[in-house]
Structure formats: structure tokens, C-alpha cells
Motif scaffolding. Structure first.
Motif, short mmCIF file in Angstrom:
data_model
loop_
_atom_site.label_atom_id
_atom_site.label_comp_id
_atom_site.label_asym_id
_atom_site.label_seq_id
_atom_site.Cartn_x
_atom_site.Cartn_y
_atom_site.Cartn_z
N ALA A 98 5.20 -7.79 -9.81
CA ALA A 98 4.28 -7.40 -8.76
C ALA A 98 2.86 -7.85 -9.10
O ALA A 98 2.50 -8.02 -10.26
N PHE A 99 2.05 -8.03 -8.06
CA PHE A 99 0.69 -8.53 -8.22
C PHE A 99 -0.10 -7.68 -9.21
O PHE A 99 -0.82 -8.20 -10.06
N GLU A 100 0.04 -6.37 -9.12
CA GLU A 100 -0.74 -5.48 -9.96
C GLU A 100 -0.18 -5.34 -11.37
O GLU A 100 -0.72 -4.60 -12.19
N MET A 101 0.87 -6.08 -11.65
CA MET A 101 1.43 -6.14 -13.01
C MET A 101 1.34 -7.57 -13.57
O MET A 101 2.01 -7.89 -14.56
N SER A 102 0.53 -8.41 -12.92
CA SER A 102 0.56 -9.84 -13.21
C SER A 102 -0.49 -10.32 -14.20
O SER A 102 -0.56 -11.52 -14.47
N ARG A 103 -1.31 -9.42 -14.70
CA ARG A 103 -2.30 -9.81 -15.70
C ARG A 103 -2.30 -8.80 -16.83
O ARG A 103 -2.13 -7.60 -16.60
N PRO A 104 -2.49 -9.27 -18.06
CA PRO A 104 -2.43 -8.34 -19.19
C PRO A 104 -3.53 -7.29 -19.18
O PRO A 104 -3.39 -6.25 -19.83
N ASP A 105 -4.63 -7.54 -18.44
CA ASP A 105 -5.73 -6.58 -18.41
C ASP A 105 -5.68 -5.67 -17.19
O ASP A 105 -6.64 -4.97 -16.89
N GLU B 31 5.77 -5.53 -3.00
CA GLU B 31 4.34 -5.24 -3.12
C GLU B 31 4.04 -3.99 -2.30
O GLU B 31 4.57 -3.83 -1.19
N ALA B 32 3.17 -3.13 -2.83
CA ALA B 32 2.76 -1.92 -2.11
C ALA B 32 1.24 -1.79 -2.11
O ALA B 32 0.70 -0.69 -2.12
N ILE B 33 0.55 -2.91 -2.09
CA ILE B 33 -0.91 -2.91 -2.22
C ILE B 33 -1.58 -2.16 -1.07
O ILE B 33 -2.58 -1.45 -1.26
N SER B 34 -1.04 -2.31 0.13
CA SER B 34 -1.64 -1.62 1.28
C SER B 34 -1.59 -0.11 1.11
O SER B 34 -2.57 0.60 1.36
N THR B 35 -0.46 0.40 0.64
CA THR B 35 -0.34 1.84 0.40
C THR B 35 -1.26 2.29 -0.73
O THR B 35 -1.90 3.34 -0.64
N VAL B 36 -1.33 1.50 -1.80
CA VAL B 36 -2.21 1.84 -2.92
C VAL B 36 -3.65 1.99 -2.43
O VAL B 36 -4.35 2.97 -2.76
N LEU B 37 -4.11 1.05 -1.64
CA LEU B 37 -5.49 1.10 -1.14
C LEU B 37 -5.70 2.27 -0.18
O LEU B 37 -6.72 2.96 -0.25
N ALA B 38 -4.72 2.50 0.69
CA ALA B 38 -4.85 3.59 1.66
C ALA B 38 -4.89 4.95 0.98
O ALA B 38 -5.72 5.82 1.31
N LEU B 39 -4.01 5.18 0.01
CA LEU B 39 -3.98 6.46 -0.68
C LEU B 39 -5.19 6.63 -1.59
O LEU B 39 -5.76 7.73 -1.69
N PHE C 15 1.66 -13.09 8.22
CA PHE C 15 2.81 -12.31 7.75
C PHE C 15 2.38 -11.47 6.56
O PHE C 15 2.72 -10.30 6.44
N GLY C 16 1.60 -12.08 5.68
CA GLY C 16 1.14 -11.41 4.48
C GLY C 16 1.79 -12.01 3.25
O GLY C 16 2.91 -12.53 3.31
N GLY C 17 1.10 -11.91 2.15
CA GLY C 17 1.66 -12.40 0.91
C GLY C 17 0.73 -12.11 -0.24
O GLY C 17 -0.39 -12.62 -0.27
N ALA C 18 1.18 -11.29 -1.12
CA ALA C 18 0.38 -10.96 -2.30
C ALA C 18 1.12 -11.40 -3.54
O ALA C 18 2.33 -11.26 -3.63
N GLY C 19 0.37 -11.93 -4.50
CA GLY C 19 0.98 -12.20 -5.80
C GLY C 19 2.11 -13.19 -5.75
O GLY C 19 1.93 -14.34 -5.39
#
Length: 514
Positions: free
Chosen positions: A68-75, A136-144, A369-373
Motif C-alpha cells: 500500500a502507498f502508506e507502507m511504501s517508504r521506510p520513513d 488503498e484506503a487513503i480517502s478514509t484515512v483522510l476523512a477520519l 478512476f483514481g490511483g494511489a501508489g
């Protein structure tokens, strides 16, 4: 067409099921699902799609979870947490216990490349049923997060798995990062403006080209139930700079860059023909994999032509050649469209137009359509499989891109049978060795090849790439406080200008019009 009798062997790989799942914040039925739950729903949908008469889950021996996008960098770390064992957490949701569980590297080409790798393993008898799944759940992460909510999505899952690493080494453009080009938008914008310079177009003309390219994509997205932004727009709407459609980095307006605010998941199930028969998967569900190719590009700052992506062209050409098809014989196309230039590169090479009657997207494209990561092309493959099933005997092509046009993988699909007896339908292409050396230390002067003005939250930064007197590639920032320099860059035509370059106290190259 290959004779069906030549591919009846039990080890022939076929796609037997594809599934997608999505939700949009605030709409009816919205559940605020986690990454793992979205992926589980997509895999369950793929299993149901196979229409197997026997349980599919116990047959799955390999499962690859797309990082997932939010797991794609070591930092970075997912803000709400995630499973300790991502692939087995997804497998658990459908009752599967694969012998091999994989967490993949970063890259939007990964899912398409894995189709080739897993198909080869099946053809060689090393696997019988493999799954590729991501979410990907980026939209939910941002909304919450905006509401101050922080659910706990962490879970402990036992079992071994292969962590294949982040895979970002070939994308670490340290010199560009140091000058403020730290994300995909400004890095792609540098390549996009190099193409604009080659075509001799103004910013306004080029934005219109992007609008004309993407307007048909919005029509496809508007009809796709999984699209994050299912709204049809005109070329004028996409190109016009407004408060709502601001410039994010020249030449891009906000509406024409990849949309990362999505809640989407997709899954693909590949099985041997023998396993497909044993599971009772109807033959009309089988889709054959005719070719997959993968290529790696030089780093952006070392590419001889900053506007070009020859690795992607080589990948598509290699897949077409192995499938025995020309581009004219492909009925369904999805070119990765995080930004316009990966699509333009294919159009330029193959002589395609934005109004090609086949269309250039099967989903609606990443801005709509959308596309992250890393998982977008799994959705494209799902759509390609469904198109091939509906239009039997036709051929569908998916072009998947990773990094800053850093990696590319191409797949060609059809209900026509493909002969895998030689296990030679997946090819990794060699990397070019003609990179331009990067200049180090003070450079004195440089001629501008391309640039962008990146409008980040921390302020606007103008970045350029050029050549010094030794022919080395140099990158730097623009001294926007210097009026002639500012006018040249904000006017959109600094190409070919000679800059006087000095280093500041952070060893950054600062350029002024000489």
C-alpha cells in the motif's frame, strides 16, 4: 490464433477470476473499511467471479499483497496501523493458507509484472494457483483524521512471508530531492515540460492537449462504479486554470494528476489449466496471458532525452512481438495515466490520437478512476479480463508504470489460447547503459533543458534541469527574486537559456539568467 489442442496441458496458466471492491466516503453503504478488509472483499469478489464449483481458497498456494502507498517508504507508517503480516491477513479473510506469502516492492508496474512471474511459475509446475491483491484506503484515512478519529487497524497475524523490500533504490533522485522536486508531481512535470519544449508549445496550448487527452477518460470514469471521481468533464474544464483547478506544478492543473484519495481494492487469480478444471471453473471464464514484459528505465536525471521513456516503449513492443500482434490488432487498451506524459509517450510512438475509437483507458484513468501508489493496474487488468471475456477473441493490452516512468510492465490478454509449453511468454528487458553523467560540485553555468514551478504547501519552488559546459546533467533552483529570471520561467519558455549558477549555503545550485 494458437490451436487449442496445443495448450491443453495442465500447466498452462489462465486467469480464472478478477475482483474489485470500492467505497466512497459518505455514500450509502460506506463502512470506512481498512486496507486489509478492502483487499479481502476484492479477493472474495475474484473467487466468486471464477464461478468455480469447488472451493478456490484451499487451492491458493501463492499470494502476493501489493504494498500500500502508506507502507511504501521506510520513513512512513500507516497512521491507523496495519497487519503485521499483510499477505496472510488478506488470505485469512477468505480462508486461504498459501504456502508462499509475499509483500511486494513499491512500483505501479508490480502487479502487471507479477502476472508474468506467476504465470511462468505455473507453466513450470512450481505453483498451481496464485493471487495478486492490493488495496488503498487513503480517502478514509483522510476523512477520519479530519474528524479526529483514529481507529486501530493493526492486527497480529502469524506465519512466514517474504518481504521483498521497498524497491525504491532506482528511484532515489537525491539531487532533485535536495532542490525541492520531492514527489511524483514535480518529477513528472519536469519530463512533461521537456516534451512541451520539443513540441514548441506554450503552457496554454499544452494544457489544452492534456485536456483533450483526458476528457475521454472522464467519460469512462463516469460510467465506472468503482471510480473515485465519476464525473464527465470537457477538455476546457480540465485545461482552464481556476481557483478550484489550480496549478499544482507547471504544466499540471489539479484535475489532471493522479487522484490518491481513493478507497479501492483489486484482486487477480491465476491458476493452471489443470487446477481450473479441478475447481470446476467454466471455460468461458478463462482468460489467457499471451505476453508479459518488464523494463527498467534510467534515473530521470540521467536520461539522454528528458521527455522520453524508451523503456516503456520497449516493454510494449516486446509484449506485442511475443503475442504476435501489432498495436492496430489490439482492441482494448489501458495505458497507465498517472500523468499525461506516460500516455503521450505511447501515443507519440504508435501514432495514436486522443480520440482513438478504442479509447486509451479501461478504467477511466488515475486522475478520475483514481490511483494511489502501486495497485492501479490491478484494476486495469480486471477490466481487461472482463473486456476479453465479453469480446471473445479480442486482445487487451495493459501498460503499467512505476516510479517517475522508472519501471514499466506490459500484459496482453485474450480468450484465445496461449501456448506456454516453452515458458517463454514473460521477458525482462535489459536496462540501457547510455545515461548522462550528473555534474558534481560548483558548475558555473548551465543551459536549461526543462523546468517546473512546484506549488507545494510550503511555497512555490522552481526547479530546472540542464547541461553544463562539460555536457553533464545539472539540476538546480531558480532565483525567483531576480526579475528577468522570474519572468523567463513564469512565462513558460526558459528552454535553451544559459543560467549563471552559484551554490548557496546548503550546496544547492541557484540559477539566474546570464
Amino acid at each position: 490464433m494458437t490451436d487449442a489442442s496445443s495448450v491443453s496441458g495442465d500447466n498452462t496458466p489462465v486467469i480464472i477470476g478478477v475482483g474489485q471492491y470500492s467505497e466512497r466516503v459518505g455514500e450509502a453503504g460506506y463502512e470506512a473499511l481498512s486496507y486489509m478488509d478492502l483487499a479481502g472483499r476484492a479477493l472474495a469478489a475474484a473467487i466468486a467471479d471464477s464461478a468455480a464449483s469447488e472451493p478456490v481458497s484451499p487451492a491458493i498456494d501463492t499470494l502476493a499483497a501489493i504494498r500500500a502507498f502508506e507502507m511504501s517508504r521506510p520513513d512512513r507508517a500507516p497512521p491507523f496501523g496495519a497487519a503485521s503480516n499483510v499477505p496472510r491477513a488478506i488470505a485469512k479473510r477468505v480462508g486461504a493458507d498459501p504456502k508462499r506469502a509475499i509483500l511486494t516492492p513499491t512500483g505501479g508496474q508490480t502487479n502487471q509484472q507479477l502476472v508474468g512471474e506467476f504465470a511462468t511459475a505455473i507453466a513450470g509446475g512450481e505453483s498451481q494457483c496464485a493471487v495478486i491483491v492490493g488495496s488503498e484506503a487513503i480517502s478514509t484515512v483522510l476523512a477520519l483524521s479530519a474528524k479526529g478519529e483514529k481507529p486501530d487497524w493493526s492486527e497480529e497475524v502469524d506465519g512466514d512471508y517474504e518481504d521483498q523490500g521497498f524497491g525504491v533504490e532506482g528511484m532515489m533522485e537525491h539531487a532533485l530531492f535536495a532542490h525541492g522536486a520531492t514527489g511524483a508531481i514535480p518529477l513528472y512535470a519536469l519530463a512533461e515540460n521537456a516534451r512541451r519544449a520539443k513540441q514548441g508549445k506554450s503552457l496554454q496550448e499544452y494544457r489544452r492537449d492534456i485536456g483533450e487527452l483526458f476528457a475521454p477518460f472522464t467519460k469512462v470514469a463516469a460510467a465506472n462504479p468503482h471510480a473515485a471521481a465519476p464525473v464527465e468533464r470537457t477538455a476546457e474544464e480540465l485545461a482552464e486554470v481556476t481557483e478550484r483547478n489550480r496549478i499544482v506544478a507547471e504544466p499540471y492543473t489539479r484535475m489532471t494528476v493522479a487522484r490518491d484519495q481513493v478507497n479501492q481494492a483489486a484482486a487477480i487469480i491465476i491458476a493452471s489449466a489443470g487446477t481450473a478444471r479441478a475447481l470446476g471453473v467454466p471455460k468461458d471464464k478463462w482468460v489467457h496471458i499471451h505476453a508479459v514484459s518488464a523494463a527498467t528505465e534510467l534515473m530521470l536525471s540521467s536520461r539522454p532525452d528528458l521527455s522520453a521513456n524508451p523503456a516503456s516503449i520497449a516493454s510494449v513492443e516486446a509484449a506485442l512481438a511475443r503475442a504476435g500482434k501489432s498495436m492496430a490488432e489490439i482492441e482494448h487498451i489501458d495505458f497507465y495515466s498517472c500523468f499525461a506524459i506516460p500516455v503521450f509517450n505511447q501515443m507519440d510512438h504508435f501514432g495514436l490520437s486522443a480520440d482513438d475509437p478504442r479509447g486509451l483507458t479501461l478504467t477511466g484513468g488515475l486522475p478520475f478512476f483514481g490511483g494511489a501508489g502501486n495497485n492501479y493496474s490491478a484494476h486495469a487488468i480486471c477490466e481487461a479480463v472482463q473486456a476479453a471475456r465479453t469480446d471473445r477473441g479480442s486482445y487487451a493490452l495493459v501498460g503499467a508504470n512505476g516510479g517517475w516512468m522508472s519501471k514499466y510492465a506490459t500484459g496482453i490478454y485474450s480468450t484465445d489460447p496461449a501456448d506456454w509449453s516453452a515458458s517463454d511468454r514473460f521477458e525482462k528487458l535489459p536496462m540501457a547503459d547510455n545515461g548522462v553523467p550528473l555534474g558534481k560540485g560548483p558548475t558555473g553555468s548551465a543551459v536549461v533543458e526543462t523546468y517546473t514551478i512546484n506549488n507545494a504547501k510550503t511555497g512555490s519552488v522552481a526547479v530546472w534541469l540542464g547541461r553544463n559546459e562539460a555536457g553533464e546533467r545539472v539540476c538546480g533552483n531558480v532565483d525567483l527574486s531576480h526579475e528577468p529570471t522570474r519572468k523567463a520561467f513564469e512565462g513558460g519558455q526558459p528552454f535553451g537559456l544559459t543560467l549563471t549558477v552559484e551554490q548557496d549555503d546548503k550546496s544547492r545550485n541557484i540559477g539566474r539568467v546570464a
